[in-house]
Design an enzyme around this catalytic site. Structure first.
Site, PDB file in Angstrom:
ATOM      1  N   LYS A  42      -1.802  -3.606  10.804  1.00 55.17           N
ATOM      2  CA  LYS A  42      -1.702  -2.517  11.152  1.00 55.17           C
ATOM      3  C   LYS A  42      -2.170  -1.366  10.745  1.00 55.17           C
ATOM      4  O   LYS A  42      -2.741  -0.370  11.344  1.00 55.17           O
ATOM      5  CB  LYS A  42      -0.141  -2.328  11.861  1.00 55.17           C
ATOM      6  N   ARG A 137      16.169   0.447  15.105  1.00 60.46           N
ATOM      7  CA  ARG A 137      15.025   0.381  15.982  1.00 60.46           C
ATOM      8  C   ARG A 137      14.942  -0.778  16.776  1.00 60.46           C
ATOM      9  O   ARG A 137      15.987  -0.820  17.530  1.00 60.46           O
ATOM     10  CB  ARG A 137      13.952   0.284  14.763  1.00 60.46           C
TER      11      ARG A 137
HETATM   12  C1  LIG Z   1       4.979  -2.422  10.101  1.00 61.89           C
HETATM   13  C2  LIG Z   1       5.821  -3.525  10.125  1.00 61.89           C
HETATM   14  C3  LIG Z   1       5.999  -4.678   9.061  1.00 61.89           C
HETATM   15  C4  LIG Z   1       5.273  -4.303   7.789  1.00 61.89           C
HETATM   16  O1  LIG Z   1       5.758  -3.350   7.056  1.00 61.89           O
HETATM   17  P1  LIG Z   1       5.419  -2.930   5.788  1.00 61.89           P
HETATM   18  O2  LIG Z   1       6.279  -2.128   5.166  1.00 61.89           O
HETATM   19  O3  LIG Z   1       3.787  -2.404   5.841  1.00 61.89           O
HETATM   20  O4  LIG Z   1       5.202  -4.332   4.899  1.00 61.89           O
HETATM   21  C5  LIG Z   1       6.777  -5.872   9.225  1.00 61.89           C
HETATM   22  N1  LIG Z   1       7.431  -5.854  10.207  1.00 61.89           N
HETATM   23  C6  LIG Z   1       7.536  -5.015  11.366  1.00 61.89           C
HETATM   24  C7  LIG Z   1       8.419  -5.403  12.524  1.00 61.89           C
HETATM   25  C8  LIG Z   1       6.598  -4.152  11.483  1.00 61.89           C
HETATM   26  O5  LIG Z   1       6.714  -3.015  12.222  1.00 61.89           O
END
Ligand SMILES: *Cc1c(COP(=O)(O)O)cnc(C)c1O
Length: 359
Positions: A42, A137
């Site tokens: 993302k 969240r």
């Molecule tokens: C963004 C996200 C991740 C990845 O997080 P990082 O800190 O970039 O490794 C993993 N799980 C969910 C649900 C996320 O929204």
């Protein structure tokens, strides 16, 4: 400092080799523990080049929070399993069923809609139910999850894949032995109640690495979703480098458009600036001030590290103001910055920033 006239500025230089090495090392170290990795794209808008590098480094699936990014990867002929890691919007159910293999879910209405849409097109869609573990969240409250698993199991064209959790995002709750055991215990108890062995118990994101790599007992956790750690080589809990990883896969280059000797203190009556209140100014007398053609619209200026000897003094929508050293004051020269996660995210999303891949 580079003066290559053929390269556009501002630009983000992306070193794919470093990202691949970071991913390979993390995948290997976690495989020893029985943990598979979902490579999260993302922060790069689902960049197919980065996705391919993660796959060749051994991640077993990709994940993204935005359906548009997933579609971008599908359009680039990426056929690997892709998980939508944000609970689907009701208005995007059809695209989710078409392009995502699995989605993270917390709402029965959404899972029902996924089932209906999957039946229409004769596809199956995988579901991971997210458990609330305290970060507040996404997540189903622990006392409600059994009922939702039970209903999910009844739905046609829906495959229950397992459970997951996500910490350290909204509230900074640290993944530790206690909350990870809670997730493990929930997997065991659901398995016992329903008489299956769920495929996936996903422990969280890059903030879980400290726990996962050090813990002697990871319980049932067999998957992590990693993004920031591949890209920046940092542990999000401390923003310290992870041993053995590159922290320099991304460089943001911006061009000098004004270079003058100016005082450090503004004059006139002072109100708020374009972006609200300002920190107090450090009086440094007359300085060599350069103006760069990049601003808040393109990146998060407060998340940039300038080269040694330089200091970011301020920013507006379209400019970053830097105190320069004597050697870097020529109009047209480029200055390089190291972006943090927020600065990287915004730069990746800006159409004004050229993305430039080096291997
Ligand atoms: C963004 C996200 C991740 C990845 O997080 P990082 O800190 O970039 O490794 C993993 N799980 C969910 C649900 C996320 O929204």
């Amino acid at each position: 400092m580079s003066d290559d006239k053929n390269l556009k500025t501002p630009r983000l230089e992306i070193n794919l080799h470093k990202i691949q090495e970071n991913a390979r090392i993390l995948v290997e170290n976690l495989a020893v523990k029985g943990i598979s990795v979902t490579g999260i794209t993302k922060a790069s808008l689902g960049c197919p080049k980065i996705a391919k590098v993660l796959l060749s480094a051994g991640v077993n699936a990709l994940g993204d929070s935005r359906i548009q990014n997933i579609m971008r990867m599908r359009n680039a002929d990426i056929t690997a399993p892709i998980t939508l890691i944000r609970t689907p919007m009701m208005s995007q159910i059809e695209q989710v069923v078409e392009h995502a293999t699995i989605s993270f879910n917390t709402e029965l209405d959404v899972i029902n809609a996924l089932s209906e849409s999957a039946q229409k097109v004769g596809k199956n869609h995988g579901i991971i139910l997210m458990l609330e573990l305290g970060d507040l969240r996404e997540g189903i409250m622990p006392e409600d999850i059994e009922g939702i698993v039970s209903k999910t199991l009844e739905l046609p064209n829906i495959k229950f894949k397992g459970i997951g959790a996500n910490l350290a995002c909204r509230s900074g709750v640290v993944p530790d032995a206690k909350n990870m055991k809670e997730l493990s215990d929930m997997a065991n108890s659901l398995d016992a109640i329903f008489g299956f062995k769920m495929d996936i118990v996903s422990g969280g994101n890059s903030a879980n690495l400290g726990w996962a790599l050090k813990s002697l007992n990871i319980g049932r956790i067999n998957n992590l979703c990693l993004g920031e750690s591949f890209l920046l080589g940092l542990d999000p809990l401390t923003r310290k480098p992870i041993e053995g990883l590159y922290t320099s896969a991304f460089t943001l280059m911006a061009e000098i458009i004004e270079s003058k000797i100016k005082p450090t203190k503004p004059w006139g009556k002072i109100g708020q600036s374009a972006f609200g209140k300002l920190p107090p100014i450090k009086e440094q007398g007359n300085i060599s001030q350069i103006l760069l053609a990049i601003g808040e619209q393109d990146t998060d200026p407060s998340g940039l590290t300038p080269p040694l000897g330089m200091e970011i003094l301020g920013a507006s929508s379209d400019h970053i103001i830097v105190k320069a050293d004597k050697h870097s004051i020529t109009i047209g020269n480029k200055i390089s910055f190291k972006p943090n996660y927020a600065a990287l995210l915004r730069a990746m999303t800006s159409p004004f920033i050229e993305k430039c891949f080096i291997s």
